[in-house]
Design an enzyme around this catalytic site. Structure first.
Site, PDB file in Angstrom:
ATOM      1  N   ARG A  26       0.919  -1.062   0.022  1.00 32.88           N
ATOM      2  CA  ARG A  26      -0.164  -0.119  -0.152  1.00 32.88           C
ATOM      3  C   ARG A  26       0.881   1.128   0.100  1.00 32.88           C
ATOM      4  O   ARG A  26       1.395   1.432   1.103  1.00 32.88           O
ATOM      5  CB  ARG A  26      -0.824   0.085   1.153  1.00 32.88           C
ATOM      6  CG  ARG A  26      -2.290   1.144   1.146  1.00 32.88           C
ATOM      7  CD  ARG A  26      -2.832   1.294   2.554  1.00 32.88           C
ATOM      8  NE  ARG A  26      -1.854   1.996   3.079  1.00 32.88           N
ATOM      9  CZ  ARG A  26      -1.815   2.120   4.659  1.00 32.88           C
ATOM     10  NH1 ARG A  26      -2.546   1.074   5.333  1.00 32.88           N
ATOM     11  NH2 ARG A  26      -1.082   2.821   5.333  1.00 32.88           N
ATOM     12  N   HIS A  41      -3.991   4.895   4.134  1.00 30.54           N
ATOM     13  CA  HIS A  41      -5.140   3.967   4.153  1.00 30.54           C
ATOM     14  C   HIS A  41      -6.271   4.690   3.657  1.00 30.54           C
ATOM     15  O   HIS A  41      -6.947   4.068   2.626  1.00 30.54           O
ATOM     16  CB  HIS A  41      -5.464   3.423   5.685  1.00 30.54           C
ATOM     17  CG  HIS A  41      -6.647   2.917   5.780  1.00 30.54           C
ATOM     18  ND1 HIS A  41      -6.975   1.543   5.309  1.00 30.54           N
ATOM     19  CD2 HIS A  41      -7.932   3.192   6.183  1.00 30.54           C
ATOM     20  CE1 HIS A  41      -8.275   1.240   5.422  1.00 30.54           C
ATOM     21  NE2 HIS A  41      -8.656   2.207   5.919  1.00 30.54           N
ATOM     22  N   TYR A  57       3.398   5.692  11.453  1.00 31.56           N
ATOM     23  CA  TYR A  57       3.976   4.231  11.869  1.00 31.56           C
ATOM     24  C   TYR A  57       4.572   3.540  10.908  1.00 31.56           C
ATOM     25  O   TYR A  57       5.034   2.365  11.506  1.00 31.56           O
ATOM     26  CB  TYR A  57       2.272   3.600  12.134  1.00 31.56           C
ATOM     27  CG  TYR A  57       1.490   3.693  11.023  1.00 31.56           C
ATOM     28  CD1 TYR A  57       1.563   2.697   9.886  1.00 31.56           C
ATOM     29  CD2 TYR A  57       0.462   4.522  11.040  1.00 31.56           C
ATOM     30  CE1 TYR A  57       0.945   2.944   8.721  1.00 31.56           C
ATOM     31  CE2 TYR A  57      -0.604   4.408   9.708  1.00 31.56           C
ATOM     32  CZ  TYR A  57      -0.248   3.715   8.726  1.00 31.56           C
ATOM     33  OH  TYR A  57      -0.905   3.795   7.666  1.00 31.56           O
TER      34      TYR A  57
HETATM   35  C1  LIG Z   1     -15.537  -5.784  10.779  1.00 30.28           C
HETATM   36  C2  LIG Z   1     -14.516  -4.355  10.753  1.00 30.28           C
HETATM   37  N1  LIG Z   1     -13.506  -4.254  11.402  1.00 30.28           N
HETATM   38  C3  LIG Z   1     -12.777  -2.958  11.651  1.00 30.28           C
HETATM   39  C4  LIG Z   1     -13.059  -2.178  10.421  1.00 30.28           C
HETATM   40  C5  LIG Z   1     -12.041  -0.837  10.363  1.00 30.28           C
HETATM   41  N2  LIG Z   1     -11.260  -0.872   9.391  1.00 30.28           N
HETATM   42  C6  LIG Z   1     -11.459  -0.400   8.195  1.00 30.28           C
HETATM   43  S1  LIG Z   1     -10.301  -0.750   7.059  1.00 30.28           S
HETATM   44  C7  LIG Z   1      -9.428  -1.504   8.120  1.00 30.28           C
HETATM   45  C8  LIG Z   1      -8.036  -1.955   7.694  1.00 30.28           C
HETATM   46  C9  LIG Z   1      -8.254  -3.262   6.705  1.00 30.28           C
HETATM   47  O1  LIG Z   1      -7.035  -3.891   6.078  1.00 30.28           O
HETATM   48  P1  LIG Z   1      -6.772  -4.832   4.994  1.00 30.28           P
HETATM   49  O2  LIG Z   1      -8.023  -5.643   5.071  1.00 30.28           O
HETATM   50  O3  LIG Z   1      -5.537  -5.220   4.787  1.00 30.28           O
HETATM   51  O4  LIG Z   1      -7.379  -3.916   3.797  1.00 30.28           O
HETATM   52  P2  LIG Z   1      -6.634  -2.759   3.172  1.00 30.28           P
HETATM   53  O5  LIG Z   1      -7.277  -1.446   3.706  1.00 30.28           O
HETATM   54  O6  LIG Z   1      -5.247  -2.679   3.086  1.00 30.28           O
HETATM   55  O7  LIG Z   1      -6.919  -2.714   1.590  1.00 30.28           O
HETATM   56  C10 LIG Z   1      -9.833  -1.693   9.446  1.00 30.28           C
HETATM   57  C11 LIG Z   1      -9.440  -2.074  10.616  1.00 30.28           C
HETATM   58  C12 LIG Z   1     -13.994  -2.435   9.599  1.00 30.28           C
HETATM   59  N3  LIG Z   1     -14.329  -1.379   8.830  1.00 30.28           N
HETATM   60  N4  LIG Z   1     -14.947  -3.654   9.632  1.00 30.28           N
END
Ligand SMILES: Cc1ncc(C[n+]2csc(CCOP(=O)(O)OP(=O)(O)O)c2C)c(N)n1
Ligand SMILES: [Mg+2]
Length: 422
Positions: A316, A320, A329
């Site tokens: 990435r 985010h 971080y």
């Molecule tokens: C069930 C749930 N837990 C926590 C969140 C908060 N949240 C949103 S995006 C994210 C990170 C997700 O990371 P990843 O699956 O690696 O996808 P990326 O953003 O890197 O594409 C989190 C923790 C959420 N939206 N839904």
């Protein structure tokens, strides 16, 4: 010594937990030299009917097609014609320009939120290109490339981002959480990993109906830690669902590195084999490898060979979302030092290497994409941006929830309207 009192077991080793820590923190110099990057063309390409257990080797390897000389090599070379390669490059460039302009629009206060997919453009674009137009995607918020590659009107995407009068979703979804059944793009849910059971369920329904369309579900590395990921894999394997399950391992889940989701112990692709599902681990910054892997999995699914889990290994490159500041971080130069390179530059260099592209054409194409995105932005902004948007009547929040508004909600709506009039 008594076994009854554990505190007296002095000679036994002390139990300890391992709490994963990212290898590099802000201020550190990232060092990816220990990362095993096999040469392009090194992975065998088994028949699509291979037994799931026999894909084990491919779950720890990294399928790569584009070599250091930018030529396509090996059994996974999909041998695409130059027009298809140029179309993929154009779509990827459009995605990047779109992301940059929408990011800026958020910073200008025109919308509340945006999410880029910088560095991951090849994954959605090449996956979309490898599937049929009728196949169904269950995407996360980082697969805007699917819509762009399917020719979705950019203006409509922007109207959704602005939640303005042109937003078909009427501002009910967070900006970027598009939805369009006609484009085979299921409503994006912010709830992580819901995409997996939904994709498996849709694929099972397609099979029950005797349909020939398949589904592709998407999650990130972090989301694999959700229960939904595992129940989806169970259903997929039990019923041999015609589905492709994609894990986009960009190594970060907001500020949590992938070790927190288990990446230190096994690759995400390896999880497939334990469920009896075929697994592939693919260089996500290599558009040709992505295309070839999805094509392989699609052929397997279409011939009732069952599901495939594909881990797309990538990085990435940016925050985010517009709400995140990764300098808090991780080292700020980590993306630049990431050894798998930039997917757009790699595909561009490939087209150069086969004599099908040059700087002049690239500049002209980029200018066209830029003009297209700008025109769409101008058009969509005519229909409203922050802070003018969001002034819908209070009664509209009761619309589209039930086919017929139930009595108790009608009462609440009338009370809200009466209060508004006071
Ligand atoms: C069930 C749930 N837990 C926590 C969140 C908060 N949240 C949103 S995006 C994210 C990170 C997700 O990371 P990843 O699956 O690696 O996808 P990326 O953003 O890197 O594409 C989190 C923790 C959420 N939206 N839904
Ligand atoms: Mg991630």
């Amino acid at each position: 010594m008594s076994d009854k009192d554990p505190s007296l077991r002095r000679n036994a080793p002390k139990l300890a937990l391992h709490v994963p820590e990212p290898p590099f923190r802000p201020g550190d110099t990232p060092d990816f030299s220990s990362l095993k990057v096999p040469p392009a063309g090194a992975s065998p390409r088994p028949d699509t009917s291979v037994a799931a257990a026999e894909t084990h080797e491919l779950t720890t390897a990294l399928v790569r097609v584009l070599g250091d000389d930018n030529k396509a090599v090996g059994a996974w070379d999909p041998k695409l014609d130059p027009d298809t390669l140029r179309k993929m490059l154009r779509d990827m460039v459009t995605v990047r320009i779109f992301d940059d302009r929408m990011y800026r629009a958020q910073r200008q206060g025109k919308t509340s939120f945006y999410m880029k997919c910088t560095g991951e453009e090849a994954i959605a674009v090449a996956a979309q290109t490898a599937l049929d137009r009728e196949d169904m995607h269950f995407p996360t918020y980082r697969q805007q490339g699917l819509l762009i590659s399917r020719g979705y009107p950019l203006t409509e995407m922007m109207c959704q981002i602005y939640s303005n009068k042109g937003d078909k979703l009427k501002g009910r979804q967070l900006p970027i959480m598009y939805s369009d059944r006609k484009y085979g793009f299921f409503s994006i849910s912010g709830n992580l990993a819901t995409q997996f059971p939904q994709a498996v369920g849709w694929a099972m329904a397609a099979a029950i109906k005797g349909d020939s369309r398949i589904a592709m579900g998407w999650v990130g590395d972090g989301a694999t830690a959700e229960g939904d990921f595992h129940s989806a894999l169970t259903f997929a394997t039990v019923y041999n669902a015609p589905v492709i399950l994609a894990v986009v391992n960009n190594q970060w889940a907001i500020s949590s590195f992938s070790g927190i989701a288990g990446a230190e112990r096994a690759t995400f692709a390896q999880r497939a084999v334990g469920y009896g599902i075929a697994g592939l681990r693919v260089d996500g910054n290599d558009a040709l490898a992505v295309y070839a892997a999805v094509k392989w999995a699609a052929e397997r699914a279409r011939s009732n060979g069952g599901p495939t889990l594909i881990e797309f290994f990538t990085y990435r490159a940016e925050g985010h979302s517009t709400s995140d500041d990764p300098s808090g971080y991780r080292p700020t130069n980590e993306a630049k030092l990431w050894p798998l390179g930039d997917p757009i530059e790699r595909l561009k260099a490939h087209l150069f290497a086969i004599g099908e592209w040059d700087e002049e054409r690239h500049a002209a194409m980029t200018a066209e994409c830029d003009a297209e995105v700008r025109a769409a932005q101008k058009e969509s902004e005519k229909l409203g941006i922050l802070p003018e948007q969001g002034k819908d009547g209070v009664e509209t929040m009761f619309d589209d929830v039930y086919a017929e508004v139930p009595r108790h909600l009608a009462e609440q709506r009338d009370a809200a309207l009466a209060e508004g009039r006071d």
